[in-house]
Write an enzyme that holds these catalytic residues in place. Sequence first.
Site, mmCIF file in Angstrom:
data_model
loop_
_atom_site.group_PDB
_atom_site.id
_atom_site.type_symbol
_atom_site.label_atom_id
_atom_site.label_comp_id
_atom_site.label_asym_id
_atom_site.label_seq_id
_atom_site.Cartn_x
_atom_site.Cartn_y
_atom_site.Cartn_z
ATOM 1 N N TYR A 88 -74.273 -54.435 59.590
ATOM 2 C CA TYR A 88 -73.414 -53.813 58.576
ATOM 3 C C TYR A 88 -72.010 -54.404 58.605
ATOM 4 C CZ TYR A 88 -70.063 -50.721 56.472
ATOM 5 O OH TYR A 88 -69.015 -50.262 55.731
ATOM 6 N N GLU A 135 -63.482 -51.352 59.388
ATOM 7 C CA GLU A 135 -64.906 -51.034 59.410
ATOM 8 C C GLU A 135 -65.335 -50.462 60.761
ATOM 9 O OE1 GLU A 135 -66.818 -50.796 56.970
ATOM 10 O OE2 GLU A 135 -65.577 -51.780 55.461
ATOM 11 N N ASP A 151 -74.796 -49.223 55.117
ATOM 12 C CA ASP A 151 -74.564 -48.133 56.068
ATOM 13 C C ASP A 151 -75.267 -46.884 55.544
ATOM 14 O OD1 ASP A 151 -73.009 -47.335 53.927
ATOM 15 O OD2 ASP A 151 -71.157 -47.091 55.081
#
Length: 443
Positions: A122, A39, A140
């Site tokens: 996020y 991520e 996102d």
Amino acid sequence: MESEASRYFSIELLKWYLANKRVLPWRMNRDPYRVWVSEIMLQQTRVDTVIPYYERFMEKFPTAAALAEAPEPEVLKCWEGLGYYSRARNLQAGAREVLSLHGGVVPDNKEAVAALRGVGPYTTGAIMSIAFNRPEPAVDGNVMRVLSRYFCLEEDIAKPSTRIGIEKLAASLIPEGSAGDFNQALMELGALVCTPKSPGCLTCPVMMHCEGRMAGKEHILPIKTKAKLPRPETRLAAIITGSGAHEGKLLVRQRPESGLLAQMWELPHVLALPGEGGVAKRKGRGKAAAAAATASAELETAAASIAEAAAPAGVGSLMDRHAAQADYLSRMLSAEEGLLVRPTSWWGETEHVFSHIVWDMQVFRAEFGFWQQQAGADNVDDAAVADESASAVQLAAETAPVYGLPEGKAPANYRWIGPEQMKELAFPNVFVRILRDYWQGLD
């Protein structure tokens, strides 16, 4: 109708994802560390670009403990080319926190994960949902675009209040027991189908109840305030060749420990500030600051010449501009770095785009001369000059070094390198390209 559309969205999107999801290396298992690394790498970076970096990174640093204990230069070198290097530093800092606070295991606790360095809402949602299947939203840009279009939301997604509202909406859509797959489905739809400029509505698994499509607004949603354009900067860089013991090598320097591209290596370069006869001033102390101030005054004419020659014209004016830039480069390296070089020719140009700056890099070949002695601040007059310099505008988060070196000795942040050292030192992309092309041109 709204609840029906919501149920339809959750069910059909999850079905579509389970049947069509891409095979990606970070989806091989639900290890929270692997999810976390992926991520962070995927922020501002395309999936196809990330894959080889991710695989190399996980091979070298397979656990949070391995990353925490690695030397930072090694981590930056492994990250070289991905850009946004603060991501790598924050990731390693977070891994060190996991090692010291949680025994090297990413905790199954939202507050503890959110407290890690570099982990925002996020990434917290992604780790908690994908790794631990907790019903946390992971919102996102892809997700905001999908939900703005599907529910025809016309609020500005650049506003924090809009993001908070979309996070609540996303959380309400998560099917029970399928948080990880559903959040990845949202991201996947935004990446592959509901794309920014050309949404593939006819192949969308949830098109039937998409309010944005039915209103004919799929191409104008989401609403987002335009970001401020990055400011342009002209940078003058030197490919400095050595002789004698340094024959066949080039001089490079390491950036300061903080600020833009911290601790990475680069070619020596200076900021060109054309127009209005102005020259960039830098913070510093003592005689180093006084030297820079004196050089600034002397270089007003050179800066004005650069500005005058900046407009595209014929070959003659281009040669004049390069000559003025080369002169400016050598003078500023002398004033700011204590480095004497002789530019011999213009080598080429390239561009490097940051989120807030665009570097127009003009590159010159140069021959090394010598290091001149620079003294530190040691009297009241020097301190007064330093105070005056410190109040000047500082650009690009850079500070001038302070010298107290015997003549002929290089500062500690400079090194002579050959092609083999490129495998050891981490360079920003722009300098990787320049150095690669230079070495290849010698073959």
